[in-house]
Design a protein around this motif. Structure first.
Motif, PDB file in Angstrom:
ATOM      1  N   ASN A   1      11.832 -36.241 -38.926  1.00  0.00           N
ATOM      2  CA  ASN A   1      10.782 -35.473 -39.618  1.00  0.00           C
ATOM      3  C   ASN A   1       9.800 -36.345 -40.404  1.00  0.00           C
ATOM      4  OD1 ASN A   1      11.785 -32.920 -38.741  1.00  0.00           O
ATOM      5  ND2 ASN A   1      13.368 -33.032 -40.345  1.00  0.00           N
ATOM      6  N   TYR A   2       9.733 -37.624 -40.056  1.00  0.00           N
ATOM      7  CA  TYR A   2       8.759 -38.531 -40.667  1.00  0.00           C
ATOM      8  C   TYR A   2       7.982 -39.245 -39.570  1.00  0.00           C
ATOM      9  CZ  TYR A   2      10.535 -38.146 -45.454  1.00  0.00           C
ATOM     10  OH  TYR A   2      10.878 -37.688 -46.696  1.00  0.00           O
TER      11      TYR A   2
ATOM     12  N   TYR B   1       0.235 -33.308 -40.581  1.00  0.00           N
ATOM     13  CA  TYR B   1      -0.540 -32.319 -39.823  1.00  0.00           C
ATOM     14  C   TYR B   1      -1.098 -31.268 -40.770  1.00  0.00           C
ATOM     15  CZ  TYR B   1       1.461 -34.071 -35.443  1.00  0.00           C
ATOM     16  OH  TYR B   1       1.823 -34.851 -34.374  1.00  0.00           O
ATOM     17  N   ASP B   2      -2.327 -30.831 -40.475  1.00  0.00           N
ATOM     18  CA  ASP B   2      -2.892 -29.724 -41.263  1.00  0.00           C
ATOM     19  C   ASP B   2      -2.496 -28.400 -40.632  1.00  0.00           C
ATOM     20  OD1 ASP B   2      -4.491 -29.369 -39.033  1.00  0.00           O
ATOM     21  OD2 ASP B   2      -6.261 -30.305 -39.939  1.00  0.00           O
ATOM     22  N   ALA B   3      -3.027 -27.303 -41.192  1.00  0.00           N
ATOM     23  CA  ALA B   3      -2.662 -25.961 -40.707  1.00  0.00           C
ATOM     24  C   ALA B   3      -3.063 -25.757 -39.261  1.00  0.00           C
ATOM     25  CB  ALA B   3      -3.309 -24.895 -41.595  1.00  0.00           C
TER      26      ALA B   3
ATOM     27  N   PRO C   1       5.711 -37.652 -44.373  1.00  0.00           N
ATOM     28  CA  PRO C   1       6.502 -36.609 -43.706  1.00  0.00           C
ATOM     29  C   PRO C   1       5.661 -35.876 -42.666  1.00  0.00           C
ATOM     30  CG  PRO C   1       6.746 -36.474 -46.092  1.00  0.00           C
ATOM     31  CD  PRO C   1       5.631 -37.433 -45.821  1.00  0.00           C
ATOM     32  N   GLN C   2       6.326 -35.329 -41.684  1.00  0.00           N
ATOM     33  CA  GLN C   2       5.624 -34.659 -40.583  1.00  0.00           C
ATOM     34  C   GLN C   2       4.793 -33.483 -41.075  1.00  0.00           C
ATOM     35  OE1 GLN C   2       8.281 -33.358 -37.521  1.00  0.00           O
ATOM     36  NE2 GLN C   2       6.686 -32.968 -36.026  1.00  0.00           N
ATOM     37  N   ASN C   3       5.296 -32.748 -42.074  1.00  0.00           N
ATOM     38  CA  ASN C   3       4.566 -31.562 -42.543  1.00  0.00           C
ATOM     39  C   ASN C   3       3.297 -31.924 -43.308  1.00  0.00           C
ATOM     40  OD1 ASN C   3       5.891 -32.626 -44.721  1.00  0.00           O
ATOM     41  ND2 ASN C   3       6.539 -30.658 -45.579  1.00  0.00           N
ATOM     42  N   ILE C   4       3.217 -33.184 -43.807  1.00  0.00           N
ATOM     43  CA  ILE C   4       2.004 -33.625 -44.500  1.00  0.00           C
ATOM     44  C   ILE C   4       1.027 -34.276 -43.532  1.00  0.00           C
ATOM     45  CG2 ILE C   4       1.147 -35.278 -46.233  1.00  0.00           C
ATOM     46  CD1 ILE C   4       3.643 -34.777 -47.834  1.00  0.00           C
TER      47      ILE C   4
ATOM     48  N   THR D   1      -3.797 -35.349 -40.338  1.00  0.00           N
ATOM     49  CA  THR D   1      -4.501 -35.389 -41.616  1.00  0.00           C
ATOM     50  C   THR D   1      -4.968 -36.817 -41.916  1.00  0.00           C
ATOM     51  OG1 THR D   1      -2.486 -35.843 -42.848  1.00  0.00           O
ATOM     52  CG2 THR D   1      -3.041 -33.516 -42.497  1.00  0.00           C
TER      53      THR D   1
END
Length: 681
Positions: free
Chosen positions: A111-112, A82-84, A77-80, A89
């Motif tokens: 979103n993937y 990228y890091d903060a 997933p996109q949120n995983i 990642t």
């Protein structure tokens, strides 16, 4: 444009049993199609061939390589990914590395992260090198064997494998045999043949010169033509012709003879002995009677002593048959009946003596239902008691296929021409077989099949999937065919319950309601299949199944509904019944109180219902189903007028209940014919 390359695969082995060859040839084609397509190797056509010593696959129009393909593979997933800090990642980097793409080429969708992977197609030769042994190994084997030190199993030991992609050998090893371009001719020719390329015409031609007709259809035709040429009146049975086709690679016919003293045997004994033991084709005379001659098909053997050998063998076989027949004939068939008590019918269902007694009693019950004369009932009783007696004769022990036929022959001394009903009670034995013609044969055939069906279902021996080890589908098909062909009304609930009770203590722990429900569902499947094969649509079949207890009624009604679907009034009839059925489903009673009919429209509908009820009942009783349905259609306008003018769900519960009862009675009247609402119009 250059033609696409072809593939030739031949598996050479020891003689494969003829009975397995047709299924193997079909399976080879099926497995090849599946595996080629699943490996992205499209083709123009596939042909498969078979002889006793070889299975051959020919594929025309293959590509030189698999097509290249591009595939989008879903990642993290996109949120995983990228890091903060907004950097990729290790999860994203690992995903890219796994599929051999750069991190920069990854893209986001829904979103993937996705990777677009380009996969180069492999050369067809490389794919086939692993695919061909897989095809051979995957073939269905009704029996299999191992040989040498190999763990590999095949229907018979493999001796050679030809695998050619155009002129190139597809190299692989299976069961210790390396693929090559070398095949073998006829066993007696003992000649090795080199196949230079995957050309089916050249392949067939080279093998034919070496004594092998590889195409089974060509062998079939050659055998048939040869027999007709040298013996125009020979009896050519298709099942025997097929078997002989797979027994030989180079068919050659020889006319042989036997001693005329054996013609005293019943024709079917001679035919069965020649067919079962020696695969011979009997020769008849101009009147269809047996002669003392037959045709033997040899595997390319043309020596003069072959005829003498076949004649000696059949003489020995027929001598045995004559001995059995003469010994059996010394005893009346009726005296053999007590011996049936020593023969098990079916595990858990007693012995054949008990079955014979049940058939006897059930035949009487069915005969009464058919309103047979006392004379025919008396004959039916005799046939029922003798119908299984030939199972304890020497002839049937040697030739089980002659059951029923031998009973007919042996019972002629006691019953004369009426004895044919013993043979008829086994009919129909297979799809398309003759039906029993005599009243006694019809009744005993039904009793036998119903007894077997009730017994097996009573101990939960119900067929599942395609398996039917007890022949119950055949029995049900026979029951249906007999009843509908002779228009014999037989209420299944009554006859099945009577048959169930006749088992007595054998089924003392059985549940008739459960058994009957299962049998009715089983019969419905068979009857549905028969009707659809005859062109009756699925919806009409469903509509006609409202009274499945009477098979003839359902069958005839389905054909009438299919015919009347196109009539102008039929759509209104269907819509009216559908509407009436839905509303009346909440009715708490079906008794109509005439004094509670208030509005003029419901009074009119009630009067029309009464008249229609009588007219429909008379038409159904007379089996005039088209008239019955037309009479039902006369309810359409009055019912629609009723719905338009009358409030069914009246605030007065008494009036409401009465109107629902009227509709329920009308619905029940429709259901005497069919569930019209299921018909698609």
């Amino acid at each position: 444009m250059a033609s696409k390359p072809n593939l030739l695969l031949e598996v050479g082995c020891e003689e494969i049993p003829a009975r397995f060859m047709p299924a193997l040839i079909i399976d080879l084609k099926k497995k090849a199609e599946e595996k080629l397509l699943s490996n992205n190797l499209q083709f123009e056509s596939i042909s498969t061939y078979g002889t006793p010593r070889r299975l051959t696959l020919f594929v025309e129009g293959l590509p030189n390589k698999q097509p290249d393909k591009s595939e989008e593979i879903k990642g993290p997933p996109q949120n995983i990914a990228y890091d903060a800090g907004g950097k990729l990642t290790k999860a994203a980097e690992g995903f890219a590395k796994k599929f051999g793409v750069s991190v920069d080429s990854l893209f986001v969708k829904d979103n993937y992260f996705f990777a677009k992977v380009e996969q180069k197609g492999l050369p067809a030769e490389k794919v086939l090198a692993s695919l061909l042994p897989d095809i051979i190994s995957s073939l269905y084997m009704p029996i299999s064997m191992k040989w040498g030190r190999q763990d590999f199993k095949f229907i018979r030991p493999i001796h050679w494998i030809v695998a050619l992609f155009e002129s190139k050998i597809i190299k692989f090893e299976l069961a210790g045999i390396k693929s090559s371009n070398k095949t073998k001719g006829h066993r007696f020719v003992k000649k090795q043949i080199t196949i230079d390329n995957a050309d089916v015409k050249t392949y067939k031609s080279k093998l034919q010169k070496a004594g092998v007709i590889v195409d089974q259809d060509e062998r079939w035709k050659k055998i048939e033509d040869q027999i007709k040429k040298i013996a125009p009146t020979a009896l050519i049975q298709k099942d025997l012709l097929e078997e002989v086709t797979y027994l030989v690679e180079d068919p050659y016919p020889i006319v042989c003879s036997f001693d005329e003293k054996f013609l005293s045997l019943p024709d079917q004994v001679l035919i069965t002995s020649m067919k079962k033991n020696q695969k011979y084709f009997p020769i008849l005379d101009g009147n269809g009677k047996m002669t003392a001659k037959f045709v033997a098909i040899t595997n390319g053997c043309k020596q003069k002593n072959i005829r003498d050998g076949n004649q000696r063998v059949i003489s020995a076989r027929l001598s045995d048959a004559k001995f059995f027949f003469d010994e059996d004939s010394k005893t009346q068939l009726s005296s053999r009946v007590p011996k049936l008590n020593n023969v098990q019918f079916f595990k858990g269902l007693g012995n054949l003596g008990q079955k014979t007694e049940r058939i006897h009693k059930l035949s009487h019950f069915i005969g009464k239902e058919f309103k047979l004369s006392e004379k025919v009932l008396s004959l039916t009783s005799k046939i029922a008691l003798l119908c299984k007696a030939d199972l304890v004769t020497q002839m049937v022990f040697e030739f089980p296929d002659l059951q029923g036929y031998m009973g007919w022959q042996y019972a002629k001394k006691e019953l004369g021409g009426d004895a044919v009903a013993i043979f008829e009670h086994y009919l129909p034995r297979f799809f398309g077989d003759d039906l029993p013609k005599t009243e006694a044969g019809i009744v005993v055939s039904l009793a036998d099949k119903i007894d077997t069906l009730v017994g097996c279902f009573g101990i939960d021996k119900i067929p599942s999937g395609s398996a039917d080890p007890y022949g119950l589908r055949r029995a049900v098909n026979g029951i249906i065919k007999i009843l509908v062909s002779y228009k014999k009304d037989l209420l299944l609930d009554q006859v099945f319950e009577h048959a169930f009770k006749l088992y007595g203590s054998i089924l003392q722990h059985g549940n008739f309601e459960k058994t009957y429900k299962n049998m009715l569902e089983f019969i419905a499947v068979r009857l549905r299949g028969i009707l659809q094969e005859e062109g009756i649509s699925h919806d009409v079949v469903s509509a006609s199944f409202v009274n499945l207890e009477n098979i003839v009624f359902v069958y005839d009604m389905a054909h009438v509904l299919q015919k009347l679907k196109k009539e102008p009034y039929f759509t209104g009839l269907v819509q009216t019944h559908d509407r009436v059925a839905k509303i009346s489903s909440i009715a708490v009673r079906d008794e109509i109180m005439e004094h509670d009919l208030v509005d003029e429209e419901e009074k009119q509908l009630y009067d029309i219902y009464l008249k229609t009820n009588v007219a429909v009942g008379e038409a159904l009783e007379a089996k005039k189903y088209e008239i019955a349905i037309f009479e039902l259609s006369k309810l359409t306008n009055p019912v629609e007028k009723f719905f338009e003018k009358v409030l069914v769900m009246h605030q007065d519960e008494r009036i409401k209940a009465n109107r629902l009862a009227l509709l329920k009675s009308i619905n029940n009247l429709f259901l005497k014919a069919a569930e019209f609402g299921k018909v698609v119009v």
